[in-house]
Design an enzyme around this catalytic site. Structure first.
Site, PDB file in Angstrom:
ATOM      1  CB  THR A  83      -0.938   0.525   1.506  1.00 38.90           C
ATOM      2  OG1 THR A  83      -1.263   1.324   1.783  1.00 38.90           O
ATOM      3  CG2 THR A  83      -0.378  -0.072   2.467  1.00 38.90           C
ATOM      4  CG  ASP A  84      -1.007   4.924  -0.665  1.00 36.43           C
ATOM      5  OD1 ASP A  84      -1.306   4.132  -0.113  1.00 36.43           O
ATOM      6  OD2 ASP A  84      -1.822   5.995  -1.709  1.00 36.43           O
ATOM      7  CD  GLU A  85      -3.683   3.617   4.135  1.00 34.85           C
ATOM      8  OE1 GLU A  85      -3.098   2.698   5.825  1.00 34.85           O
ATOM      9  OE2 GLU A  85      -4.680   3.298   3.121  1.00 34.85           O
ATOM     10  CE1 TYR A 142      -2.954  -2.378   6.001  1.00 37.00           C
ATOM     11  CE2 TYR A 142      -3.333  -1.122   5.407  1.00 37.00           C
ATOM     12  CZ  TYR A 142      -3.280  -1.735   4.754  1.00 37.00           C
ATOM     13  OH  TYR A 142      -3.311  -2.027   3.821  1.00 37.00           O
ATOM     14  CE  LYS A 170      -0.128  -4.311   2.819  1.00 38.12           C
ATOM     15  NZ  LYS A 170      -0.131  -5.825   2.190  1.00 38.12           N
TER      16      LYS A 170
HETATM   17  N1  LIG Z   1      -7.806  -1.840  -0.247  1.00 38.12           N
HETATM   18  C1  LIG Z   1      -7.552  -1.137  -0.737  1.00 38.12           C
HETATM   19  O1  LIG Z   1      -7.210   0.139  -0.521  1.00 38.12           O
HETATM   20  C2  LIG Z   1      -5.948  -1.416  -0.533  1.00 38.12           C
HETATM   21  C3  LIG Z   1      -5.257  -0.760  -1.344  1.00 38.12           C
HETATM   22  C4  LIG Z   1      -3.146  -1.157  -1.162  1.00 38.12           C
HETATM   23  C5  LIG Z   1      -2.677  -1.830  -1.287  1.00 38.12           C
HETATM   24  N2  LIG Z   1      -4.459  -2.912  -0.410  1.00 38.12           N
HETATM   25  C6  LIG Z   1      -3.148  -4.008   0.054  1.00 38.12           C
HETATM   26  O2  LIG Z   1      -4.032  -5.258  -1.604  1.00 38.12           O
HETATM   27  C7  LIG Z   1      -4.232  -6.472  -0.730  1.00 38.12           C
HETATM   28  C8  LIG Z   1      -5.741  -7.476   0.021  1.00 38.12           C
HETATM   29  O3  LIG Z   1      -6.753  -5.803   0.277  1.00 38.12           O
HETATM   30  P1  LIG Z   1      -7.830  -5.525   0.774  1.00 38.12           P
HETATM   31  O4  LIG Z   1      -8.687  -4.362   0.621  1.00 38.12           O
HETATM   32  O5  LIG Z   1      -8.547  -6.765  -1.063  1.00 38.12           O
HETATM   33  O6  LIG Z   1      -8.227  -6.200   1.859  1.00 38.12           O
HETATM   34  P2  LIG Z   1      -9.252  -7.274   2.833  1.00 38.12           P
HETATM   35  O7  LIG Z   1      -9.574  -7.410   4.181  1.00 38.12           O
HETATM   36  O8  LIG Z   1     -10.831  -7.053   2.083  1.00 38.12           O
HETATM   37  O9  LIG Z   1      -9.072  -9.264   2.011  1.00 38.12           O
HETATM   38  C9  LIG Z   1      -8.018  -9.393   2.961  1.00 38.12           C
HETATM   39  C10 LIG Z   1      -8.883 -10.975   2.440  1.00 38.12           C
HETATM   40  O10 LIG Z   1      -7.231 -11.676   3.491  1.00 38.12           O
HETATM   41  C11 LIG Z   1      -7.665 -13.074   4.071  1.00 38.12           C
HETATM   42  N3  LIG Z   1      -7.189 -13.179   4.923  1.00 38.12           N
HETATM   43  C12 LIG Z   1      -7.120 -12.431   5.812  1.00 38.12           C
HETATM   44  N4  LIG Z   1      -5.748 -12.862   7.448  1.00 38.12           N
HETATM   45  C13 LIG Z   1      -5.201 -13.881   6.401  1.00 38.12           C
HETATM   46  C14 LIG Z   1      -3.992 -15.178   6.913  1.00 38.12           C
HETATM   47  N5  LIG Z   1      -4.289 -14.799   8.087  1.00 38.12           N
HETATM   48  N6  LIG Z   1      -4.508 -16.455   6.481  1.00 38.12           N
HETATM   49  C15 LIG Z   1      -4.933 -16.254   5.564  1.00 38.12           C
HETATM   50  N7  LIG Z   1      -6.010 -15.202   4.698  1.00 38.12           N
HETATM   51  C16 LIG Z   1      -5.854 -14.256   5.447  1.00 38.12           C
HETATM   52  C17 LIG Z   1      -9.350 -12.350   4.529  1.00 38.12           C
HETATM   53  O11 LIG Z   1      -9.913 -13.289   5.404  1.00 38.12           O
HETATM   54  C18 LIG Z   1      -9.561 -11.776   3.222  1.00 38.12           C
HETATM   55  O12 LIG Z   1      -9.846 -12.330   2.615  1.00 38.12           O
HETATM   56  C19 LIG Z   1      -3.480  -6.226   0.897  1.00 38.12           C
HETATM   57  O13 LIG Z   1      -3.283  -6.806   1.690  1.00 38.12           O
HETATM   58  C20 LIG Z   1      -3.430  -4.439   0.906  1.00 38.12           C
HETATM   59  O14 LIG Z   1      -2.919  -4.226   2.490  1.00 38.12           O
HETATM   60  C21 LIG Z   1      -5.859  -2.707  -0.581  1.00 38.12           C
END
Ligand SMILES: NC(=O)c1ccc[n+]([C@@H]2O[C@H](COP(=O)([O-])OP(=O)(O)OC[C@H]3O[C@@H](n4cnc5c(N)ncnc54)[C@H](O)[C@@H]3O)[C@@H](O)[C@H]2O)c1
Length: 350
Positions: free
Chosen positions: A135-137, A160, A164
């Site tokens: 993430t950009d965070e 968080y 990351k």
């Molecule tokens: N949503 C955003 O805006 C955003 C932006 C940049 C990066 N990201 C990154 O992208 C990735 C996905 O984000 P998202 O928004 O789809 O998240 P989300 O919270 O919607 O989904 C996370 C998934 O991971 C699974 N999970 C959590 N802990 C687990 C574990 N210990 N073992 C196996 N599975 C596990 C959960 O069940 C869920 O299905 C993350 O790594 C996040 O940091 C998200």
């Protein structure tokens, strides 16, 4: 598009971005996909309904912190690529309790790196890739000017983003020390279908539809650089296929908006689609700010644009319309969450 018969692991594939990536790979390649997901409150098998019966789709319910189960999954599935998305992702929940963030985001990533390293010692996979989705965070906060570049120093503010950032450092170390073929993406805020309704856009869209208060933290002037989820997924695919090993790529759509602007567009579209006596903007309620709330994020995506020819296809106005239409057409998906695990209550106050 590459149609070779690859085997791809997606961790966190039952989440928001992971399920979009799974749909993309199943619908556009011949790859065998194995989703590994613990199914936390944020994981949802209904998000995988479209691909569930596809012969190339496989699912394993497992925790990435469970070393032996994940190792066994690697040895039996024999992946050529892994997209690592499993994470605890909500800043507000990390403020209330960081433990799961430390476990999944740091220890879980460490496990995957070690399992991949051992797996590659025993299997010839010259084109193996480990795509770490971050993430950009991790870069902290910007002032009114400037953009995050890949060279911006890390300065995470929340539990968080700190977790990351730690995982990104582990991935970089496993590349530099062991030569593990990793690529890191640092992407801005995503929005789109199937996003768990605790995040700004789906939470307040559903609150408005139900006539409940729209909650804006602080004065609503915090800025995020919004990216439609399918644009992120396409960028991840390009990174995995053609990105340079050991590199970091920032991903963002040049769509900076304040939270006030985001909510105002949502209200305007709802006013058009479901006119009420009063505008939906009357439901806006300013609430206590998030502790440590970063003021502004904005991405310089020049590197991925120049090297891989990627550009975002949606701007915020087209993407938000698609998103709202999807939520309106799919109450079955979100109603069970609103009635069950999360009703929209305020999270993240100390
Ligand atoms: N949503 C955003 O805006 C955003 C932006 C940049 C990066 N990201 C990154 O992208 C990735 C996905 O984000 P998202 O928004 O789809 O998240 P989300 O919270 O919607 O989904 C996370 C998934 O991971 C699974 N999970 C959590 N802990 C687990 C574990 N210990 N073992 C196996 N599975 C596990 C959960 O069940 C869920 O299905 C993350 O790594 C996040 O940091 C998200």
């Amino acid at each position: 598009m590459d149609k070779s018969l690859k085997k791809i692991v997606i961790t966190g594939g039952a989440g928001f971005i992971g399920s979009a990536l799974t749909r993309y790979l199943i619908n556009n390649t011949n790859a065998q996909v194995l989703v590994i997901d613990k199914l936390t409150y944020a994981g949802n098998l209904n998000s995988l309904e479209d691909v569930w019966k596809n012969q190339n789709f496989n699912f394993l319910k497992a925790d990435i912190c469970d070393f032996l189960s994940i190792k066994e999954a690697f040895n039996s599935f024999e992946p050529d690529q892994i997209y690592h998305l499993a994470a605890e992702t909500h800043v507000d929940r990390s403020i209330e309790g960081a433990s799961a963030f430390i476990d999944t985001n740091i220890i879980g990533t460490y496990n995957l790196l070690e399992i991949s390293r051992e797996y590659l010692r025993n299997n010839k996979k010259p084109n193996f890739r480990f795509i770490h989705v971050s993430t950009d965070e991790v870069y902290g906060t910007l002032g009114p000017e400037g953009l995050f570049k890949e060279t911006t120093p890390y300065a995470p503010s929340s539990p968080y983003s700190a977790s990351k950032a730690a995982s990104d450092h582990l991935v970089k170390a496993w590349f530099h020390t062991y030569g593990l073929p990793c690529i890191i993406s640092n992407c801005s805020n995503n929005y789109g279908p199937y996003q768990f309704p605790e995040k700004l856009i789906p939470l307040n869209l559903l609150n408005a539809l139900e006539g409940k208060n729209i909650q804006i933290y602080g004065n609503g002037e915090n800025v995020r650089d919004w990216l439609y989820v399918d644009d992120h997924v396409h960028a991840l695919y390009l990174l995995c296929e053609n990105g340079r090993i050991g590199e970091t790529y920032n991903i963002g759509g040049h769509n900076e908006r304040t939270n006030n602007q985001v909510i105002s567009v949502i209200c305007k579209i709802l006013d058009e689609k479901f006119p009420n006596n009063a505008s939906y903007s009357k439901l806006i309620n300013y609430v206590t700010d998030r502790p440590g709330h970063d003021a502004r994020y904005a991405i310089d995506a020049t590197k991925i644009e120049a090297e891989l020819g990627w550009t975002a296809q949606e701007d915020f106005e087209t993407g938000i319309r698609k998103t709202i239409e999807w939520y309106l057409k799919n109450p079955k998906w979100w109603q069970s969450i609103r009635d069950g695990s999360y009703h929209g209550e305020r999270l993240g106050l100390i």
